[in-house]
Design an enzyme around this catalytic site. Structure first.
Site, PDB file in Angstrom:
ATOM      1  N   GLY A  36     -50.295  13.166   5.743  1.00  0.00           N
ATOM      2  CA  GLY A  36     -49.905  13.028   7.153  1.00  0.00           C
ATOM      3  C   GLY A  36     -49.242  14.141   7.888  1.00  0.00           C
ATOM      4  O   GLY A  36     -49.004  15.168   7.591  1.00  0.00           O
ATOM      5  N   GLN A  37     -49.005  13.811   9.144  1.00  0.00           N
ATOM      6  CA  GLN A  37     -48.244  14.621  10.235  1.00  0.00           C
ATOM      7  C   GLN A  37     -47.109  15.340   9.781  1.00  0.00           C
ATOM      8  O   GLN A  37     -46.738  16.451   9.769  1.00  0.00           O
ATOM      9  CB  GLN A  37     -48.089  14.048  11.530  1.00  0.00           C
ATOM     10  CG  GLN A  37     -47.944  14.899  12.544  1.00  0.00           C
ATOM     11  CD  GLN A  37     -47.437  14.358  13.826  1.00  0.00           C
ATOM     12  OE1 GLN A  37     -46.999  12.929  14.026  1.00  0.00           O
ATOM     13  NE2 GLN A  37     -47.247  15.042  14.930  1.00  0.00           N
ATOM     14  N   ASP A  95     -51.258  11.547  -2.484  1.00  0.00           N
ATOM     15  CA  ASP A  95     -51.812  10.995  -1.163  1.00  0.00           C
ATOM     16  C   ASP A  95     -52.977  10.017  -1.723  1.00  0.00           C
ATOM     17  O   ASP A  95     -53.504  10.279  -2.887  1.00  0.00           O
ATOM     18  CB  ASP A  95     -52.314  11.606  -0.102  1.00  0.00           C
ATOM     19  CG  ASP A  95     -52.331  11.192   1.221  1.00  0.00           C
ATOM     20  OD1 ASP A  95     -51.375  11.408   1.951  1.00  0.00           O
ATOM     21  OD2 ASP A  95     -53.399  10.488   1.608  1.00  0.00           O
ATOM     22  N   ILE A  96     -53.276   8.714  -0.762  1.00  0.00           N
ATOM     23  CA  ILE A  96     -54.812   8.180  -1.520  1.00  0.00           C
ATOM     24  C   ILE A  96     -55.916   9.077  -1.354  1.00  0.00           C
ATOM     25  O   ILE A  96     -56.705   8.659  -1.863  1.00  0.00           O
ATOM     26  CB  ILE A  96     -54.597   6.724  -0.525  1.00  0.00           C
ATOM     27  CG1 ILE A  96     -55.532   5.895  -1.013  1.00  0.00           C
ATOM     28  CG2 ILE A  96     -54.973   6.967   0.980  1.00  0.00           C
ATOM     29  CD1 ILE A  96     -55.388   4.620  -0.561  1.00  0.00           C
ATOM     30  N   GLY A 136     -47.872  10.074   0.675  1.00  0.00           N
ATOM     31  CA  GLY A 136     -48.267  10.122   2.046  1.00  0.00           C
ATOM     32  C   GLY A 136     -48.327  11.777   2.506  1.00  0.00           C
ATOM     33  O   GLY A 136     -47.926  11.749   3.783  1.00  0.00           O
ATOM     34  N   TYR A 175     -46.358  -2.450  13.729  1.00  0.00           N
ATOM     35  CA  TYR A 175     -45.497  -1.274  13.190  1.00  0.00           C
ATOM     36  C   TYR A 175     -44.124  -1.487  13.425  1.00  0.00           C
ATOM     37  O   TYR A 175     -43.273  -1.346  12.474  1.00  0.00           O
ATOM     38  CB  TYR A 175     -46.187  -0.094  13.974  1.00  0.00           C
ATOM     39  CG  TYR A 175     -45.486   1.335  13.726  1.00  0.00           C
ATOM     40  CD1 TYR A 175     -45.612   1.975  12.425  1.00  0.00           C
ATOM     41  CD2 TYR A 175     -44.867   1.725  14.650  1.00  0.00           C
ATOM     42  CE1 TYR A 175     -44.977   2.953  12.080  1.00  0.00           C
ATOM     43  CE2 TYR A 175     -44.064   3.065  14.422  1.00  0.00           C
ATOM     44  CZ  TYR A 175     -44.412   3.623  13.220  1.00  0.00           C
ATOM     45  OH  TYR A 175     -43.744   4.918  12.965  1.00  0.00           O
ATOM     46  N   LYS A 219     -41.370  -1.717  10.756  1.00  0.00           N
ATOM     47  CA  LYS A 219     -40.209  -1.019  10.401  1.00  0.00           C
ATOM     48  C   LYS A 219     -38.822  -1.407  10.544  1.00  0.00           C
ATOM     49  O   LYS A 219     -37.939  -0.991   9.462  1.00  0.00           O
ATOM     50  CB  LYS A 219     -40.240   0.379  11.495  1.00  0.00           C
ATOM     51  CG  LYS A 219     -41.619   1.460  11.315  1.00  0.00           C
ATOM     52  CD  LYS A 219     -41.321   2.212   9.915  1.00  0.00           C
ATOM     53  CE  LYS A 219     -42.290   3.045   9.703  1.00  0.00           C
ATOM     54  NZ  LYS A 219     -42.376   3.841   8.333  1.00  0.00           N
ATOM     55  N   ASN A 226     -51.731   5.458  -4.599  1.00  0.00           N
ATOM     56  CA  ASN A 226     -51.981   4.395  -3.728  1.00  0.00           C
ATOM     57  C   ASN A 226     -50.850   3.425  -3.839  1.00  0.00           C
ATOM     58  O   ASN A 226     -50.479   2.708  -5.050  1.00  0.00           O
ATOM     59  CB  ASN A 226     -53.191   3.385  -4.197  1.00  0.00           C
ATOM     60  CG  ASN A 226     -53.491   1.970  -3.037  1.00  0.00           C
ATOM     61  OD1 ASN A 226     -52.720   2.000  -2.504  1.00  0.00           O
ATOM     62  ND2 ASN A 226     -54.452   1.255  -3.610  1.00  0.00           N
TER      63      ASN A 226
HETATM   64  C1  AKB Z   1     -46.140   6.156  16.948  1.00  0.00           C
HETATM   65  O1  AKB Z   1     -46.302   6.576  18.185  1.00  0.00           O
HETATM   66  O2  AKB Z   1     -46.682   5.026  16.490  1.00  0.00           O
HETATM   67  C2  AKB Z   1     -45.153   7.051  16.029  1.00  0.00           C
HETATM   68  C3  AKB Z   1     -43.804   6.533  16.269  1.00  0.00           C
HETATM   69  C4  AKB Z   1     -43.212   6.803  17.511  1.00  0.00           C
HETATM   70  O3  AKB Z   1     -43.107   6.104  15.259  1.00  0.00           O
HETATM   71  N1  AKB Z   1     -45.477   8.278  16.647  1.00  0.00           N
END
Ligand code: AKB
Length: 325
Positions: free
Chosen positions: A12-13, A35-36, A9, A143, A147, A53
């Site tokens: 990404g940022q 990365d993909i 990955g 998300y 996590k 992937n």
């Molecule tokens: C998001 O906003 O989803 C991320 C995070 C805080 O994990 N930047």
């Protein structure tokens, strides 16, 4: 023995910045970006790259076999805002991708694995101010609970298989080298771009929405410091709370105004990201990270704002010049 580091990955940022920081430390050839998608400009010419992937077990197995990484950073994920639009996909990528990597890390005897968690693991019933490491956690975004589940898997692999997994609950990250990718805290990066381009910004979060944030330089330093820490000093194998700066859109706009005096901010009336932000902490207690591996953030709000605007302005000037040629 020299390290062989696989960053999954890498476009990404966090990935674009981390890859180059790791290449500076360990040497370009020792850090495999993957990365993909095709490599981002920022990492394209600085060292080796592989297409990966994480959901494709055969592809991932081939990469582990080929490179025998001693360290893996798994950064591929779908963030909070995009996750709400694609919930099943977010769960699958964030969870199945992690388990594939943990399994291969055990099989290939990878020495250390880094996996990022987030302040999104907290929810509406978690304490809002100085949110502690251990408290009620009832995340209500895909998300967030992917996590939280991922943290449990990391600790489980550490306890059950002795895999040295390390993790940080990142706050919103702010950097000038790469764009953020679909999160709720993205406003705090977009605002700088629009302040320089247009002198104004419409925030999708309300004026008084305080969130935990961190400048990217601090986040990269924290990540590398945690990965370098002697294993016996680490008391947390789920994920460490980490604090940088907490501020609201109004406070950030005020800081930008000190440098761009005619900058104007307005606020959108309804955005689904507001509800996500309202469920998250306003500030974080990171005493475990301080005690265990000596964490201390360097950037406050004025220092971060000044550094962001100066660097972003340079990048934009170089880009505009390139386009004119
Ligand atoms: C998001 O906003 O989803 C991320 C995070 C805080 O994990 N930047």
């Amino acid at each position: 023995m020299s390290e062989k580091i696989l960053v999954i990955g890498a476009n990404g940022q966090i990935g674009t910045e981390l890859v180059n920081a790791l290449r500076n430390i360990h040497g370009a050839e020792q850090v495999i970006a993957s990365d993909i998608n095709s490599p981002a400009q920022a990492i394209r010419h600085s060292g080796p790259f592989e297409f990966v992937n994480v959901l494709d077990k055969a592809n991932l197995h081939h990469i582990f076999t080929k490179h025998q990484p001693t360290q893996v950073y798994l950064l591929a994920a779908i963030l909070s805002a995009v996750g709400e639009q694609k919930p099943k996909m977010a769960w699958d990528l964030n969870m199945t991708g992690l388990i594939h990597v943990l399994d291969f890390a055990v099989e290939f005897k990878t020495k250390k694995v880094f996996w990022p968690s987030s302040i999104a693991v907290f929810g509406p019933h978690s304490p809002k101010e100085d949110t502690p490491q251990y408290c009620v956690m009832d995340p209500n975004t895909v998300y967030g609970f992917s996590k939280l589940a991922g943290e449990r898997w990391c600790e489980y692999y550490y306890t059950k298989y002795g895999l040295d997994v390390r993790s940080i609950r990142y706050p919103g990250l702010i950097g000038w080298r790469a764009a953020p990718g679909g999160g709720t805290t993205d406003y705090a990066v977009h605002i700088f771009h629009e302040a320089l381009r247009k002198g104004s910004y419409e925030s999708f979060l309300s004026a008084g929405t305080a969130l935990p944030m961190m400048y990217m330089d601090d986040a990269i330093r924290a990540t590398i410091t945690l990965m370098d820490a002697p294993p016996e000093t680490l008391s947390i194998r789920s994920s460490y709370n980490l604090a940088g700066i907490s501020f609201t859109p109004e406070q950030l706009a005020g800081e930008i105004k000190k440098i761009i005096s005619n900058f104007e901010i307005s606020y959108s009336e309804s955005d689904p990201r507001q509800a996500i932000a309202d469920s998250w902490p306003k500030s974080i207690d990171d005493s475990y990270a301080r005690q265990d591996w000596g964490w201390e953030s360097a950037y406050d709000l004025p220092a971060m704002t000044e550094d962001m605007l100066r660097n972003l302005k340079n990048v934009m000037e170089v880009k505009d010049k390139g386009e004119r040629l």
